[in-house]
Write an enzyme that holds these catalytic residues in place. Structure first.
Site, short mmCIF file in Angstrom:
data_model
loop_
_atom_site.label_atom_id
_atom_site.label_comp_id
_atom_site.label_asym_id
_atom_site.label_seq_id
_atom_site.Cartn_x
_atom_site.Cartn_y
_atom_site.Cartn_z
N LYS A 68 43.31 6.21 66.11
CA LYS A 68 42.23 7.15 66.40
C LYS A 68 42.11 7.45 67.89
O LYS A 68 41.13 8.06 68.32
CB LYS A 68 40.92 6.58 65.86
N ARG A 83 29.95 -0.08 55.84
CA ARG A 83 30.52 1.17 55.32
C ARG A 83 30.53 1.14 53.80
O ARG A 83 30.62 0.07 53.19
CB ARG A 83 31.96 1.38 55.83
N PRO A 103 36.60 10.96 62.65
CA PRO A 103 37.93 11.47 62.29
C PRO A 103 38.93 10.33 62.09
O PRO A 103 38.94 9.36 62.85
CB PRO A 103 38.31 12.33 63.50
N GLU A 104 39.75 10.46 61.06
CA GLU A 104 40.77 9.44 60.81
C GLU A 104 42.06 9.84 61.54
O GLU A 104 42.16 10.89 62.17
CB GLU A 104 40.96 9.26 59.31
#
Length: 284
Positions: A52, A262, A2-3
């Site tokens: 976060k 990523r 989750p950002e």
């Protein structure tokens, strides 16, 4: 993972559900049993987010462990509801029950990377490792710029570094760079400070919209296949996970490559090397 917008949304929901009232806390899984027992029955004053990381502030004496720190990581999830809480099942790390006696609320936390008790000093040490958060009122873009302007790293790497900017993940990274017309490999030290401030403001705009809606939408109506009604998932992004497809703006094929483990997405025409681009803020 989750950002930041998701964590800020959780903080708002938890404050609305429990803020200012005692909460019953337990850890059916047992991995946070001592921590849950320590806060059981205390008043939850507020929940707040920094990037976060989420913090639950309990009404404990000064010097005591009065912060529950949660980092969801890749697999963590909150579930919230009202009425009688469901029977505990699975790997339930923390359960909170309380709020308005007329309509009790409950929250369940599963699978976080971190769920721990901190005192004020422990929380301060954690925050010292984080950069400013675009969603916080005290988020200062100049603090991030001080790191960016000295760095030989690419903007794409710097935006994902939580010690530079807190809360940005892979989606916001790709989308804000596209909207700014900046090539992902532009080095931090080569970016004009004015362009950084524009990038920061656009990032804050996108993330605030994400807090309101609970999703990441970065496209403008004119660049969507369906321009009226609710934004479809297929219309929500410019480049993220759109590799091999034509750019919504210029038609060039969107590219992808690995960067620091990523996937990085960009349009080689709209984000040509050396391009300064422009930032648009018309998010609908």
């Amino acid at each position: 993972m989750p950002e930041g917008h998701t964590v800020h949304r959780h903080a708002r929901q938890l404050t609305a559900a429990f803020g200012g009232r005692p909460v019953a806390a337990d850890s059916p899984q047992g991995r946070f049993a001592a921590g849950a027992a320590a806060v059981d029955g205390l008043v939850l004053l507020r929940a707040e987010a920094w990037g976060k990381h989420l913090f639950l502030r309990l009404d404990a004496p000064p010097g005591a462990d009065r912060w529950v720190h949660v980092h969801l990581g890749l697999f963590g999830k909150w579930a919230l509801g009202t009425g009688t809480p469901p029977e505990p099942r699975g790997a339930l790390r923390l359960r909170l029950v309380g709020g308005d006696p007329a309509e009790p609320a409950w929250a369940e936390l599963r699978g976080p990377t971190a769920c721990e008790l901190l005192d004020d000093a422990g929380r301060a040490r954690l925050l010292d490792r984080l950069g400013p958060d675009p969603l916080r009122r005290d988020g200062d873009p100049s603090l991030a710029l001080a790191r960016v302007a000295r760095s030989r790293q690419s903007l794409a790497a710097l935006l994902m570094d939580q010690s530079v900017v807190a809360g940005v993940g892979n989606v916001y990274r790709a989308e804000v760079l596209f909207r700014a017309g900046l090539h992902p490999e532009v080095r931090g030290r080569d970016l004009d400070p004015g362009r950084w401030n524009e990038l920061w403001q656009d990032l804050a705009t996108l993330m605030r919209a994400g807090v309101r809606s609970g999703r990441i939408v970065t496209t403008e109506r004119e660049h969507r296949e369906r321009r009226t009604g609710a934004v479809r998932r297929s219309d929500a992004h410019y480049v993220y996970r759109r590799h091999g497809l034509p750019c919504r703006v210029c038609g060039t094929t969107v590219q992808v490559r690995e960067l620091l483990g990523r996937r990085l997405y960009w349009c080689p025409a709209c984000q040509a090397a050396g391009s300064t681009g422009t930032v648009s803020r018309d998010i609908a």
